[in-house]
Design a protein around this motif. Sequence first.
Motif, short mmCIF file in Angstrom:
data_model
loop_
_atom_site.label_atom_id
_atom_site.label_comp_id
_atom_site.label_asym_id
_atom_site.label_seq_id
_atom_site.Cartn_x
_atom_site.Cartn_y
_atom_site.Cartn_z
N ARG A 191 0.82 -1.21 0.00
CA ARG A 191 0.00 0.00 0.00
C ARG A 191 0.85 1.26 0.00
NH1 ARG A 191 -4.06 -0.72 4.93
NH2 ARG A 191 -4.34 1.50 4.49
N THR A 223 3.89 1.48 -1.54
CA THR A 223 4.80 1.54 -2.69
C THR A 223 4.11 1.30 -4.03
OG1 THR A 223 5.31 -0.83 -2.48
CG2 THR A 223 6.72 0.71 -1.26
N TRP A 224 2.82 1.04 -4.04
CA TRP A 224 2.15 0.63 -5.27
C TRP A 224 2.19 1.69 -6.35
CZ3 TRP A 224 -1.94 3.16 -7.50
CH2 TRP A 224 -2.63 4.09 -6.70
N ARG A 225 2.20 2.96 -5.97
CA ARG A 225 2.19 4.01 -6.99
C ARG A 225 3.43 3.94 -7.86
NH1 ARG A 225 -0.08 6.00 -2.44
NH2 ARG A 225 -2.13 6.99 -2.60
N VAL A 274 3.30 0.82 -10.17
CA VAL A 274 2.32 0.93 -11.24
C VAL A 274 2.85 1.85 -12.34
CG1 VAL A 274 0.06 1.87 -11.85
CG2 VAL A 274 0.29 0.38 -9.86
N VAL A 275 3.51 2.93 -11.93
CA VAL A 275 4.09 3.84 -12.93
C VAL A 275 5.12 3.10 -13.78
CG1 VAL A 275 5.59 5.85 -13.24
CG2 VAL A 275 3.67 5.96 -11.64
#
Length: 261
Positions: free
Chosen positions: A23, A25-27, A30-31
């Motif tokens: 939760r 590090t997902w950004r 995903v990038v």
Amino acid sequence: MPSIASAPSPALRELAYWLFRYRRTWRGTVVISIANPLLFLTAIGLGLGRLVDDGGHLHGLTYLQFIVPGLLAAAVMQTTYVEAAGPVFTSARAGGNYRAAAATPLRPADILHGHLLFMLVRVALTAVVFTAVGVGFGAVDPVRAPLVVLAALLIGCAFAPPVAAWAVTVTRPQLLTTMLRFVIMPMFMFSGTFFAVEQMPVWLRRVVECTPLWHGVELCRTLSTGTARPVPTVVHLLYLGALAAAGLVLARRNYRRALHR
């Protein structure tokens, strides 16, 4: 997350821990999952592809159609290695979260299975995003896209347990880089990702055809282009499935030994 954390399966509790960490590090991941396929497909598939296509097609395919399934398989391999090597090595060391989990009623097998489930979640995200980008570029038939994603998941299953089985025994972090440099990257470059292996010398081609990534690339490519034949497809499935099963058996043994010390 509470529904997973309170689930009866101990492995799902370990999965909940990794999802909780994700939760934060997902950004970034995903990038990367979106940027990498876009850059590769634009620079290599469309840019270099125009030069390759001027000289004819590869087995009746454009270079973009040829390269996208290979890049997908290679991206899944890299994602799996990144998720299975460093995190497993760190978690198994003194003060790592594996040690904390092993002090609870969780068994080493539960810790392994929960972490493997998280790795497959990451593989699924990578496969879905990459395939969707391929569909957007017209390189993957939307009807065949679900089969390509399933093939990518099988590739993740083939790599994750063996890498985890090895990483939990590693004592020096330099070995992780060595494996990446001398095993993972050569497979990335020479397993049919960027060019047909038929162009290689016969002896080198035989070596390449023994690698798991080659089987994954061929499986993804034939499913993506609609050229899959029964016998080769079954061989690819059996090879990757056997590697996953053998890796899981070895990983269960190594986790038990490493976490019971």
